[in-house]
Design a protein around this motif. Structure first.
Motif, PDB file in Angstrom:
ATOM      1  N   TRP A  36       0.852  -1.185   0.000  1.00  0.00           N
ATOM      2  CA  TRP A  36       0.000   0.000   0.000  1.00  0.00           C
ATOM      3  C   TRP A  36       0.894   1.243   0.000  1.00  0.00           C
ATOM      4  N   ARG A  38       0.566   5.732  -0.360  1.00  0.00           N
ATOM      5  CA  ARG A  38      -0.409   6.801  -0.219  1.00  0.00           C
ATOM      6  C   ARG A  38       0.191   8.110  -0.717  1.00  0.00           C
ATOM      7  N   VAL A  48       3.520   2.882   2.456  1.00  0.00           N
ATOM      8  CA  VAL A  48       2.917   2.759   3.783  1.00  0.00           C
ATOM      9  C   VAL A  48       3.276   1.414   4.402  1.00  0.00           C
ATOM     10  N   ASP A  89      -2.872  11.170   8.244  1.00  0.00           N
ATOM     11  CA  ASP A  89      -3.044   9.956   7.441  1.00  0.00           C
ATOM     12  C   ASP A  89      -3.951  10.208   6.235  1.00  0.00           C
ATOM     13  N   TYR A  93      -5.028   6.315  -1.026  1.00  0.00           N
ATOM     14  CA  TYR A  93      -4.275   5.089  -0.790  1.00  0.00           C
ATOM     15  C   TYR A  93      -4.357   4.202  -2.036  1.00  0.00           C
TER      16      TYR A  93
END
Length: 122
Positions: A36, A38, A48, A89, A93
């Motif tokens: 993943w 982002r 990530v 955050d 993503y």
């Protein structure tokens, strides 16, 4: 053709949780590493978390202890459990997978999903 489809993004308050899923579909022979990434607004894309086919994982320092990556090899699916979310955050993503297809089982190629938005409000 191989496609990756992410799901599970959305809006959540700080401290909350979300679970992202990414399923690979198509003429897949074998999946290897999955990950993943982002990209926040005005920021560079960053890794990530990643996971090997055997289950070895690695995480960005900023998410260690809060995010957990996992996978289901039989379903060619990778997950990202995100807990204790913070406003920083907030990002799109993207999932990534190194896959070989039945069209050429000896060749690994990188595939990317279209991205899913995660927004964490303060």
């Amino acid at each position: 053709q191989v496609q990756l489809a992410e799901s599970g993004g959305g809006l959540v308050q700080a401290g909350g949780s979300l679970r992202l899923s990414c399923a690979a579909s198509g003429s897949i022979f074998r999946s290897k590493d999955m990950a993943w990434d982002r990209q926040g607004a005005g920021k560079q894309r960053e890794l990530v978390a990643g996971i090997s086919r055997g289950g070895s994982t690695n995480y960005a320092e900023s998410v260690k202890g809060r995010f957990t990556i996992s996978r289901d090899n039989a379903k060619n699916t990778v997950y990202l459990q995100m807990n204790s979310l913070k406003p920083e955050d907030t990002a799109v993503y993207y999932c990534n997978a190194a896959l070989s297809s039945y069209g050429d089982i000896t060749r690994l190629r990188d595939y990317w999903g279209q991205g899913t938005q995660v927004t964490v409000s303060s």
